[in-house]
Design a protein around this motif. Structure first.
Motif, mmCIF file in Angstrom:
data_model
loop_
_atom_site.group_PDB
_atom_site.id
_atom_site.type_symbol
_atom_site.label_atom_id
_atom_site.label_comp_id
_atom_site.label_asym_id
_atom_site.label_seq_id
_atom_site.Cartn_x
_atom_site.Cartn_y
_atom_site.Cartn_z
ATOM 1 N N GLN A 1 0.844 -1.194 0.000
ATOM 2 C CA GLN A 1 0.000 0.000 0.000
ATOM 3 C C GLN A 1 0.874 1.236 0.000
ATOM 4 O O GLN A 1 1.926 1.272 0.638
ATOM 5 C CB GLN A 1 -0.927 0.003 1.214
ATOM 6 C CG GLN A 1 -2.004 -1.070 1.142
ATOM 7 C CD GLN A 1 -3.022 -0.926 2.261
ATOM 8 O OE1 GLN A 1 -2.674 -0.579 3.376
ATOM 9 N NE2 GLN A 1 -4.271 -1.207 1.943
ATOM 10 N N LEU A 2 0.438 2.243 -0.739
ATOM 11 C CA LEU A 2 1.168 3.487 -0.854
ATOM 12 C C LEU A 2 0.250 4.622 -0.429
ATOM 13 O O LEU A 2 -0.883 4.720 -0.914
ATOM 14 C CB LEU A 2 1.626 3.705 -2.304
ATOM 15 C CG LEU A 2 2.399 2.544 -2.952
ATOM 16 C CD1 LEU A 2 2.645 2.846 -4.424
ATOM 17 C CD2 LEU A 2 3.703 2.305 -2.228
ATOM 18 N N GLN A 3 0.740 5.489 0.447
ATOM 19 C CA GLN A 3 -0.062 6.596 0.966
ATOM 20 C C GLN A 3 0.692 7.899 0.728
ATOM 21 O O GLN A 3 1.698 8.158 1.378
ATOM 22 C CB GLN A 3 -0.324 6.403 2.461
ATOM 23 C CG GLN A 3 -1.161 7.487 3.101
ATOM 24 C CD GLN A 3 -2.630 7.378 2.748
ATOM 25 O OE1 GLN A 3 -3.149 6.289 2.525
ATOM 26 N NE2 GLN A 3 -3.296 8.507 2.677
ATOM 27 N N ALA A 4 0.180 8.707 -0.199
ATOM 28 C CA ALA A 4 0.847 9.956 -0.566
ATOM 29 C C ALA A 4 0.269 11.136 0.208
ATOM 30 O O ALA A 4 -0.923 11.168 0.512
ATOM 31 C CB ALA A 4 0.713 10.203 -2.063
ATOM 32 N N SER A 5 1.128 12.104 0.485
ATOM 33 C CA SER A 5 0.697 13.327 1.159
ATOM 34 C C SER A 5 1.675 14.444 0.840
ATOM 35 O O SER A 5 2.730 14.204 0.235
ATOM 36 C CB SER A 5 0.635 13.107 2.680
ATOM 37 O OG SER A 5 1.922 12.817 3.191
ATOM 38 N N ALA B 1 5.439 13.133 0.292
ATOM 39 C CA ALA B 1 5.864 11.915 0.971
ATOM 40 C C ALA B 1 4.952 10.763 0.582
ATOM 41 O O ALA B 1 3.739 10.945 0.441
ATOM 42 C CB ALA B 1 5.835 12.111 2.486
ATOM 43 N N CYS B 2 5.523 9.604 0.423
ATOM 44 C CA CYS B 2 4.772 8.390 0.093
ATOM 45 C C CYS B 2 5.172 7.316 1.105
ATOM 46 O O CYS B 2 6.293 6.799 1.047
ATOM 47 C CB CYS B 2 5.079 7.937 -1.326
ATOM 48 S SG CYS B 2 4.266 6.394 -1.800
ATOM 49 N N VAL B 3 4.277 7.037 2.041
ATOM 50 C CA VAL B 3 4.543 6.006 3.037
ATOM 51 C C VAL B 3 4.190 4.646 2.444
ATOM 52 O O VAL B 3 3.075 4.451 1.946
ATOM 53 C CB VAL B 3 3.729 6.256 4.320
ATOM 54 C CG1 VAL B 3 3.977 5.136 5.324
ATOM 55 C CG2 VAL B 3 4.105 7.599 4.925
ATOM 56 N N VAL B 4 5.145 3.741 2.504
ATOM 57 C CA VAL B 4 4.987 2.413 1.905
ATOM 58 C C VAL B 4 4.729 1.382 2.997
ATOM 59 O O VAL B 4 5.432 1.360 4.019
ATOM 60 C CB VAL B 4 6.251 2.029 1.116
ATOM 61 C CG1 VAL B 4 6.079 0.642 0.480
ATOM 62 C CG2 VAL B 4 6.548 3.068 0.044
ATOM 63 N N SER B 5 3.753 0.551 2.821
ATOM 64 C CA SER B 5 3.497 -0.543 3.760
ATOM 65 C C SER B 5 3.357 -1.842 2.992
ATOM 66 O O SER B 5 2.977 -1.856 1.826
ATOM 67 C CB SER B 5 2.236 -0.263 4.583
ATOM 68 O OG SER B 5 1.114 -0.113 3.748
ATOM 69 N N GLN C 1 -3.085 6.985 -3.605
ATOM 70 C CA GLN C 1 -4.068 7.996 -3.989
ATOM 71 C C GLN C 1 -3.302 9.262 -4.348
ATOM 72 O O GLN C 1 -2.157 9.417 -3.974
ATOM 73 C CB GLN C 1 -5.068 8.249 -2.839
ATOM 74 C CG GLN C 1 -4.687 9.304 -1.848
ATOM 75 C CD GLN C 1 -3.470 8.986 -1.004
ATOM 76 O OE1 GLN C 1 -2.885 7.922 -1.087
ATOM 77 N NE2 GLN C 1 -3.079 9.936 -0.169
ATOM 78 N N GLY C 2 -3.874 10.132 -5.112
ATOM 79 C CA GLY C 2 -3.170 11.323 -5.530
ATOM 80 C C GLY C 2 -3.165 12.416 -4.481
ATOM 81 O O GLY C 2 -3.986 12.434 -3.566
ATOM 82 N N THR C 3 -2.229 13.340 -4.636
ATOM 83 C CA THR C 3 -2.189 14.542 -3.812
ATOM 84 C C THR C 3 -2.060 15.738 -4.736
ATOM 85 O O THR C 3 -1.223 15.748 -5.639
ATOM 86 C CB THR C 3 -1.053 14.472 -2.762
ATOM 87 O OG1 THR C 3 -1.111 15.611 -1.907
ATOM 88 C CG2 THR C 3 0.328 14.377 -3.396
ATOM 89 N N GLN C 4 -2.913 16.725 -4.551
ATOM 90 C CA GLN C 4 -2.988 17.868 -5.462
ATOM 91 C C GLN C 4 -1.878 18.870 -5.174
ATOM 92 O O GLN C 4 -1.678 19.290 -4.035
ATOM 93 C CB GLN C 4 -4.337 18.555 -5.329
ATOM 94 C CG GLN C 4 -4.501 19.809 -6.171
ATOM 95 C CD GLN C 4 -4.607 19.519 -7.652
ATOM 96 O OE1 GLN C 4 -5.351 18.651 -8.068
ATOM 97 N NE2 GLN C 4 -3.845 20.258 -8.465
ATOM 98 N N VAL C 5 -1.186 19.252 -6.234
ATOM 99 C CA VAL C 5 -0.186 20.320 -6.163
ATOM 100 C C VAL C 5 -0.659 21.435 -7.092
ATOM 101 O O VAL C 5 -0.888 21.200 -8.283
ATOM 102 C CB VAL C 5 1.205 19.820 -6.593
ATOM 103 C CG1 VAL C 5 2.181 20.990 -6.715
ATOM 104 C CG2 VAL C 5 1.732 18.789 -5.600
#
Length: 125
Positions: free
Chosen positions: A2-6, A20-24, A117-121
């Motif tokens: 799982q990848l969690q972007a922020s 940042a992309c936290v990988v689990s 999931q995406g993160t808006q820039v």
């Protein structure tokens, strides 16, 4: 996996952001990871990739401004974005490829198995 972007947000041109992309599910040091982006009406494009051996590749338009890195202790992949331009405005995604091609992260989105999931820039002029 799982990848969690922020880390996205609104910034003025010339400013900086760090994604940042936290990988689990797997240790960062054993995989390869990439950041993609997609602007409205445009195809998703590879921004930067990093292999488990630390080999990086970048989109030509971000070379010298963006830096991809990984922190094994935090199991996180980062994208440092400096000197941001309005053209950098997009939704940014982290992803993990099935295989490397030529020893680097592939450019084709279809080569990627896992997506966060995406993160808006948004970069204002």
């Amino acid at each position: 996996v799982q990848l969690q972007a922020s880390g996205g947000g609104l910034v003025q041109a010339g400013g900086s952001l760090r994604l940042a992309c936290v990988v689990s599910g797997i240790t960062v040091s054993r995989g390869a990871y990439a950041w993609y982006r997609q602007a409205p009406g445009r195809q998703r494009e590879l921004v930067a990739g990093i292999t488990h051996g630390g080999i990086t590749n970048y989109l030509d338009s971000v070379k010298g401004r963006f830096t991809i890195s990984s922190d094994n202790a935090k199991n996180t992949v980062f994208l440092q974005m400096d000197s941001l331009k309005p053209d950098d405005t997009a939704v940014y995604y982290c992803a993990a490829p099935t295989l490397l091609i030529g020893g680097i992260c592939p450019s084709g989105a279809h080569e990627y198995t896992y997506w966060g999931q995406g993160t808006q820039v948004t970069v204002s002029s």
